[in-house]
Structures are given as structure tokens and as C-alpha cells.
Design an enzyme around this catalytic site. Structure first.
Site, PDB file in Angstrom:
ATOM      1  N   GLU A  27       0.780  -1.230   0.000  1.00 34.62           N
ATOM      2  CA  GLU A  27       0.000   0.000   0.000  1.00 34.62           C
ATOM      3  C   GLU A  27       0.816   1.286   0.000  1.00 34.62           C
ATOM      4  O   GLU A  27       0.384   2.298  -0.558  1.00 34.62           O
ATOM      5  CB  GLU A  27      -0.949   0.002   1.219  1.00 34.62           C
ATOM      6  CG  GLU A  27      -2.003  -1.086   1.214  1.00 34.62           C
ATOM      7  CD  GLU A  27      -3.013  -0.905   0.087  1.00 34.62           C
ATOM      8  OE1 GLU A  27      -3.446   0.242  -0.152  1.00 34.62           O
ATOM      9  OE2 GLU A  27      -3.353  -1.902  -0.569  1.00 34.62           O
TER      10      GLU A  27
ATOM     11  N   SER B 267     -49.751 -29.670  41.244  1.00 38.82           N
ATOM     12  CA  SER B 267     -49.441 -29.946  42.647  1.00 38.82           C
ATOM     13  C   SER B 267     -48.171 -29.253  43.110  1.00 38.82           C
ATOM     14  O   SER B 267     -47.885 -29.219  44.313  1.00 38.82           O
ATOM     15  CB  SER B 267     -49.315 -31.458  42.871  1.00 38.82           C
ATOM     16  OG  SER B 267     -50.560 -32.088  42.651  1.00 38.82           O
TER      17      SER B 267
END
Length: 788
Positions: free
Chosen positions: A92, A462
């Protein structure tokens, strides 16, 4: 004359040129002034916040999930290997450490190319200019933006060091596959940290910024290899690598593949709960915040919960028969590879059948053997209460080429499977502070995202009875109090609308103590208790245990658990009995950290503190006590009896005496529950259908849900010592007549030892006060306007 005209022409031309030059200078100056006013402040780069995924972790630091579109793991410049930096500079900007932000030679070359060919050519943009573009400017391609880019680059170079600029670049640059920054790219393409990358892999990554799609090593491997080799060539030409290193790197094959960071702990229901909470607290910006959310779960317990739930619903499924084979057998193995894995069930192709086993091929080509013993359960499903004849061999079930599902059992053998139709839920919480230790909201989150632990309001059956018994003990009843287990008819508001509650076994036992009644889950005794106590006191007790009033019907059916509750609420309620009588608040998130490691939130839950007093330090966040130590001890004694001698006696197989709980089964077997606890863990297991269909005959809480709870607790309590149940001050042990419940001499045979709350002696009921005046008739009618 001609010479004079020529001289005059050039004079005027010079004047015009000078005027033009001055005008251009003035215009250029004004343009630069205007652009300078429009430029963003480069100092904002001093406090850059990168968009990084929201991450969810377990308490033991294992990744559960990531949320957010951008994958990024920011690094500091000293964490970037020298080879990687050289690769990017070669690709780059080889003069990065020499120029002042702008490569004017490169810009001139690009401008000349444009002038001579009319084509824009990439080039001339330094790393500094790319940082400018990525952080401070838009992506539009105009000459004005290019001028701004140049000006800002010069300013950045004046403000920041080269290393800082390069660090910004390496963290921000887009490198394909939703990866931003070099660390994310290394993980995405190679599953490695930066220090683990080879030179060739570093060059491959460095070649991506020019065109992440065109040079993507996954999508375009040939072009990516050309670009990689070019980067290696540039590194060699500049002098970053020698000839031998260069040739070795060129010879390296393309090993890139998309690697999703391994989810280290599968807990999708937990991840979704955490995501929703973070979204509620921080909004959608949390997705790119990089926050790390640490939950309260751990891998051993979470895996145990997931496995226990899946085994429980598979076991239920197998008790009711084999419903189907997969549709038409796949024509090729690749078709199996396209089929989803659902829960722990893997699609497979039958390749061979022997007398005692079948060989099947899984996705990916692996062959495994399925023993006949793990297939013989597959009697044909007819209905919830009926199955076909038992198969005599594998040939009765399948032929070669059939597609089936298989799963691996706890003993590592493979078994025939099918995707369960019934669903399950499981949650375990810490009884002291409410931390969620494990949670499974269903068989498979990806198959069905409904979280039954927190979102499913079901009748607790229950499992609600301990609330009624707690109220009774607080009102002066004792564990030895006798209630008549006999038929009862409750009249509705209109003639013919009667309720005739029954015991599960439809038998009656006559006068029965509260201890035996809870142990055997006697429905009629719960109804009579509620009639004697009244609905209001029981509702008030239930609300103390964390239930909401709208979950509790103003009806005597409440005695049989006709209200509504989530599994998480049930686990919380039972934690009260486990921790000494304190109501704790379940929580999932232990702490939240920012992307840079700062602590944003730390849980400070209320705790059950038996030793705390009003004089205890203020920093102790004590949970409210909702029942007395005496009542808590008595309920523990009763609920431990359920495990030792009652409807949950199967749990004795765990070989512990410190387990307690209560089964729950609702009308028509629509819900099967077990709510239970040790001293440190309260856990609830539920099995049922989302559409409220019946589970089928005999599918009680003890049959369908208790095995799930047992499998989890066996893993959770492994190597954990038992904690004895010690009576607090105010509880006495007395010898009573088993038939009357009255105290008697310990020398008389036939009695039993029972615990009593002596703090309530002044208003303790005698057994003769517990039965209505007409109880002698064995069956009575009660008007009840609120029933229907």
C-alpha cells in the site's frame, strides 16, 4: 511592424497569464480557506471507538454469542507482527515512514494517467490518506473530497506519530467477509491470532485492501493468489525478505477458509436473554459497542441442563412410539449434508443392516453403528395412549437407503431418534443470591426460539401445594394435623355446575396427616385446607413467594395449582425453602465491560443471609425474609419426605438425603413438573406441549419431568457434600400417635416422631378443630360462587 505586433501580443499574453495566475492563486487560496473551514477536527482520532461486536460470555469466560454486523478485534501497533506491517507497507505505501502524509509523486503519476487516458487509476493514496478517508470523510469520489483528503492528511501527520496512524489503519481497514481490521481478518480466514500467521498468510491479508471482493481468497482464490504473490514480490524487491524466504512463501498453498469464531459454549436461550437485556439498557448502539457481557452460567452446568432436557423429551417420545421416517430417501449423500441437525438429532443414511446393528452415514461422510437395542423402542405411534406391536428386527423398521435421525447417548453409543413433538424447560438458580446457573428454554433454539423458562405460563399443578401448606403451618396447623381424605363436592354458581375434585389414584385414605398428604400429593386434602384457610390468605402467601395476583385465580381450584407460573418463578419460589426462608431475585448478567475493559456494570444481588441481623454491615444486600426459620424448617422436612418416601422417591437413586421437592401434574396430563432443590441449587423441570395437548396417560411429573431434574442434579452435585437439616430454635421433636396426631409417651409402641413449631403453641390448632362439623358424613357439599 510585424515584430512590434508580436512583442505587443506577448506583452498582453503575459499580462493575461499573470492575471490568470493571480486569479487562480486567489481562487485557490479562497478555496483552501473554505475547505479548511469545512474540515473535521483531526483530534477526534485521539478517541476512536471502533464498531466491534457485542459479545456474550459465560461466567467461566467462554464465548456464547456475538451480535453485530462488523467483526473487529482492535489491536495496538506493538501487537502487529513486523512481517504483517511490512506486507502492508509493500502493498500500500512503501514510503509511509518517509513522506508527510501525501505522496505527491504518486498523485502526479495518477493525474498524468487521467490526463492521457481519461481513466482514473488507483494509486497515489498513502496509508495516511486512507485513514483520512476511512475515519473523517465520505466515500464519494470528487476532486473536492480529494483536496480535503490531502489537507487532512497533512494535518494528521502534524498531529500524530507514524505508528499511531498505522495502528488506526490496521484496525479500520475493511478486509472482506464482514471483517474490519487485521486481527478480525486473521481469525476469519485462518482461525489464528496475528502472531500465528505465516508470511504467505500475512501477504494474503495485506493484498485485500485494494479490492476485498476481487481478491477474496474464499470467493476468488486464483486472483487472491496472484495478488498475494505480488505482495510477496514487492516485499522481496524492497528488501523486507530474502530470496529463500520469498520462494518458500510463494510455494505455500492457499489455506484460507471462512472460520466463524468457535462458539465455545452452546447456550442460545441464555444469549438471547442477555441480548434482550442489553438492548433494553443500551439500545441498538450496543451491537457495535464491543461490550463484553458476562453471564452467571458455567459450561458444566449448562451442558448438563441441555443434555438432561433433550434426554427427557426423547425418553417421553420413545415411550409413545415412532411417528415417521424422513421423507423419500436422499438420492445422494450430499442431500444428507443439506439436512439440518436439530437439537442432538443428526440426519443419517442407512448404509448397511446386520442382525444386531445398522451402519449409518452422518453428514460429512462419517459412519457410525446403531445397535439394535437402541432401535427396538420404535413401535409405531398410534396415539398418545396407544402403540403398535414391537418390531422384531431392524428389517421391520428400515431398509438400506432410508434416511433417519440418530443421536448419541450419554454412554457414547448411537441410537435411533426422532425430533420430539413434546417440549421441555429447565432452569437452575443459586438459592443464596438468585444467579441463574443453567437454563434450557426448549429442545432446540434454532428450531423453536420460544423460551419456555421465562415466557411459558403454565398451570403448576401440585407444585403449588407447598404454598398452601406453608399458609396452613403459619395459621397453626402442624405436620401431624389430620385432614379427612374423603370425597367432596363443590357447587358452582349455577345448578349442574359442580366440581368433584379427585385424588390422582381416585382412592381415599380417610384422616391423613399433613406430612403424609403432601408426600402422597393428596388433592382432596389440599382442597379441604384451602376451604378452611380461605383463598385470600393463600393468595397473600403466594404473592410473598413472588407470584403475581393475576396468576392466582380467585377459586378453590387454586388448591390443585390451577393458576399460572413460569418455570423460573417456580424455581424462585422453591429457593425460599432451600435458603432458609428468603425471597431472592433471579438474575443472569454478572457484569458488563466496555470494549476497552472498563467495568460498566456489576451485579449486586440481594442475598439470603442466615447470620445477618439489623446490626450487620450495610454493604450486605440482604434479601427479605418471607417465612420464619421454624416454618422453613418444617416445610423442608415435609418436602424432603416427598423425595425419601413420596411421589419423587425415584430421586433417592441419587444417594443423597438433602434433596427435596414436589412433583406436579395438571388436568389431563397437560403439564408435568418437578420443582426441587438442594441447599445451594433450586431447579425446575417441565415437560409438555406448546399447544396444551395431553401428554398421555401416566405421564406425571414423576414420570416425565423428574428424570430431567435428576440427571442435572447428579452432575451438579457431584463431589458436593450433603448439608444436614438442623432444627432452629423454636422447633421441637415430639412423639405422637400416628393415627390421631396427638402427643403420647415415647414408651408406647406405634407412634412416630414429628417436628412442631413451639413458637405457635399459643394458637396451635388441635386435630379436632381441623374437620368441618359434617365431616362424619364422609362426603359433603360446599357452595362456591367463585369457582366458575
Amino acid at each position: 511592424m510585424i515584430i512590434k505586433l508580436v512583442i505587443t501580443f506577448f506583452k498582453w499574453l503575459s499580462v493575461l497569464f499573470l492575471i490568470g495566475l493571480i486569479s487562480a492563486a486567489i481562487y485557490g487560496y479562497l478555496l483552501l480557506e473554505r475547505l479548511s473551514d469545512e474540515l473535521p477536527d483531526v483530534n477526534q482520532l485521539k478517541d476512536v471507538h471502533y464498531q466491534t461486536p457485542l459479545q456474550i460470555y459465560s461466567k467461566d469466560n467462554l464465548l456464547i454469542a456475538e451480535f453485530g454486523e462488523k467483526k473487529r478485534n482492535p489491536i495496538t501497533i506493538d501487537q502487529a507482527p513486523k512481517e504483517l506491517i511490512h506486507a502492508f507497507l509493500a502493498a500500500e505505501d512503501k514510503h509511509f515512514y518517509e513522506h508527510h502524509g501525501v505522496d505527491f509523486v504518486g498523485l502526479f503519476r495518477a493525474a498524468l494517467k487521467l490526463a492521457t487516458t481519461g481513466k482514473k487509476e488507483q494509486g497515489g493514496s498513502t496509508i495516511t490518506m486512507q485513514v483520512t478517508r476511512n475515519f473523517l470523510l465520505s466515500r464519494e469520489k470528487t476532486y473536492t473530497r480529494k483536496l480535503k483528503e490531502i489537507l487532512l492528511s497533512l494535518k494528521i501527520e502534524e498531529t500524530f506519530s507514524k505508528d499511531t496512524i498505522l495502528e488506526l489503519y490496521l484496525n479500520k481497514i475493511y478486509l472482506g467477509q464482514r471483517s474490519y481490521g487485521v486481527a478480525a481478518a486473521a481469525q476469519t480466514y485462518y482461525g489464528k491470532s496475528l502472531n500465528e500467521l505465516t508470511l504467505a498468510e500475512s501477504a494474503m491479508i495485506a493484498g485485500l485492501p485494494k479490492a476485498p471482493s476481487a481478491y477474496n481468497p474464499i470467493v476468488n482464490p486464483a486472483r487472491a493468489m496472484e495478488r498475494r504473490d505480488y505482495v510477496l514480490y514487492r516485499m522481496h524487491k524492497i528488501g523486507y525478505i530474502d530470496q529463500q524466504t520469498y520462494q518458500a512463501a510463494l510455494a505455500e498453498a492457499n489455506t484460507a477458509r471462512v472460520i466463524h469464531r468457535g462458539i465455545e459454549l452452546s447456550a442460545p436461550f441464555i444469549a438471547e436473554m442477555a441480548r434482550q437485556k442489553i438492548l433494553e439498557l443500551y439500545g441498538t448502539q450496543a451491537y457495535g459497542s464491543g461490550m463484553k457481557v458476562y453471564t452467571t452460567i458455567t459450561r458444566p452446568l449448562q451442558n448438563a441442563a441441555t443434555r438432561a432436557l433433550r434426554n427427557a423429551v426423547h425418553s417421553y417420545d420413545e415411550r409413545h412410539g415412532y411417528r415417521f421416517k424422513l421423507p423419500d430417501a436422499p438420492a445422494q449423500k450430499t442431500d444428507i449434508d443439506k439436512m439440518p441437525i436439530i437439537g442432538d438429532s443428526y440426519p443419517a443414511l442407512i448404509k448397511r443392516i446386520d442382525n444386531d446393528k445398522a451402519t449409518v452415514q452422518l453428514r460429512g461422510g462419517k459412519n457410525v453403528e446403531v445397535p439394535w437395542n437402541n432401535m427396538k423402542w420404535a413401535r409405531k405411534f398410534i396415539s398418545r395412549n396407544a402403540r403398535g406391536a414391537a418390531p422384531q428386527s431392524i428389517h421391520d423398521l428400515f431398509k438400506i437407503g432410508d434416511a433417519i435421525f440418530v443421536r448419541q447417548l450419554n454412554d457414547k453409543t448411537w441410537a435411533l431418534a426422532q425430533i420430539p413433538e413434546a417440549e421441555g424447560a429447565f432452569v437452575a438458580i443459586d438459592t443464596i443470591d438468585g444467579a441463574i446457573l443453567a437454563l434450557a428454554g426448549g429442545y432446540d433454539f434454532n428450531h423453536n426460539k420460544f423460551n419456555r423458562v421465562t415466557q411459558s405460563n403454565r398451570q403448576p399443578g401440585s407444585g403449588f401445594k407447598p404454598i398452601i401448606y406453608t399458609t396452613a403451618l403459619e395459621k397453626g396447623y402442624t405436620a401431624a394435623s389430620l385432614i379427612n381424605d374423603a370425597p367432596i363436592v363443590l357447587e358452582g354458581s349455577r345448578p349442574g355446575h359442580e366440581w368433584r375434585p379427585e385424588n390422582y389414584n381416585r382412592r381415599f385414605s380417610g384422616p391423613t396427616s399433613l406430612r403424609v398428604a403432601l408426600r402422597q400429593s393428596k388433592n382432596l386434602i389440599s382442597v379441604r385446607l384451602l376451604l378452611n384457610l380461605g383463598i385470600k390468605p393463600v393468595v397473600e402467601t403466594a404473592m410473598r413467594f413472588g407470584f403475581q395476583k393475576n396468576q392466582l385465580p380467585n377459586s378453590y381450584t387454586l388448591a390443585l395449582g390451577s393458576g399460572q407460573a413460569t418455570p423460573l418463578q417456580m424455581a424462585r419460589a422453591y429457593a425460599v425453602f432451600a435458603n432458609g426462608g428468603f425471597l431472592i431475585e433471579p438474575y443472569l448478567i454478572d457484569r458488563i465491560e466496555s470494549g476497552d475493559g472498563k467495568l460498566l456494570y456489576q451485579a449486586n444481588p440481594q442475598v439470603a443471609c442466615l447470620d445477618c441481623t439489623s446490626e450487620s454491615p450495610s454493604f450486605i444486600n440482604q434479601a427479605p425474609r418471607i417465612i420464619t426459620p421454624q416454618i422453613n424448617f418444617l416445610m423442608n422436612s415435609l418436602l424432603r419426605d416427598v423425595v425419601q418416601r413420596g411421589t419423587a422417591v425415584k430421586a433417592k437413586r441419587l444417594g443423597r438425603t438433602d434433596l427435596a421437592g414436589k412433583t406436579g401434574t395438571t388436568n389431563d396430563h397437560r403439564d408435568a413438573w418437578f420443582n426441587g432443590y438442594s441447599t445451594t441449587i433450586s431447579a425446575t423441570a417441565w415437560v409438555g406441549f406448546d399447544n396444551f395437548n395431553s401428554l398421555g396417560y401416566k405421564e406425571t411429573g414423576g414420570a416425565a419431568a423428574l428424570p430431567m431434574w435428576m440427571e442435572f442434579m447428579q452432575a451438579a452435585l457431584q463431589d458436593k457434600p450433603e448439608i444436614p437439616l438442623t432444627p432452629p430454635e423454636g422447633v421441637a421433636k415430639m412423639y405422637v400417635d400416628a393415627e390421631s396426631g396427638m402427643m403420647m409417651s415415647a414408651e408406647i409402641p406405634g407412634g412416630i416422631w414429628e417436628f412442631f413449631d413451639t413458637t405457635q403453641q399459643a394458637h396451635m390448632h388441635t386435630n379436632f378443630e381441623f374437620t368441618p362439623p359434617d365431616e362424619a358424613h364422609f362426603s359433603e357439599r360446599h357452595p362456591i360462587e367463585t369457582l366458575f
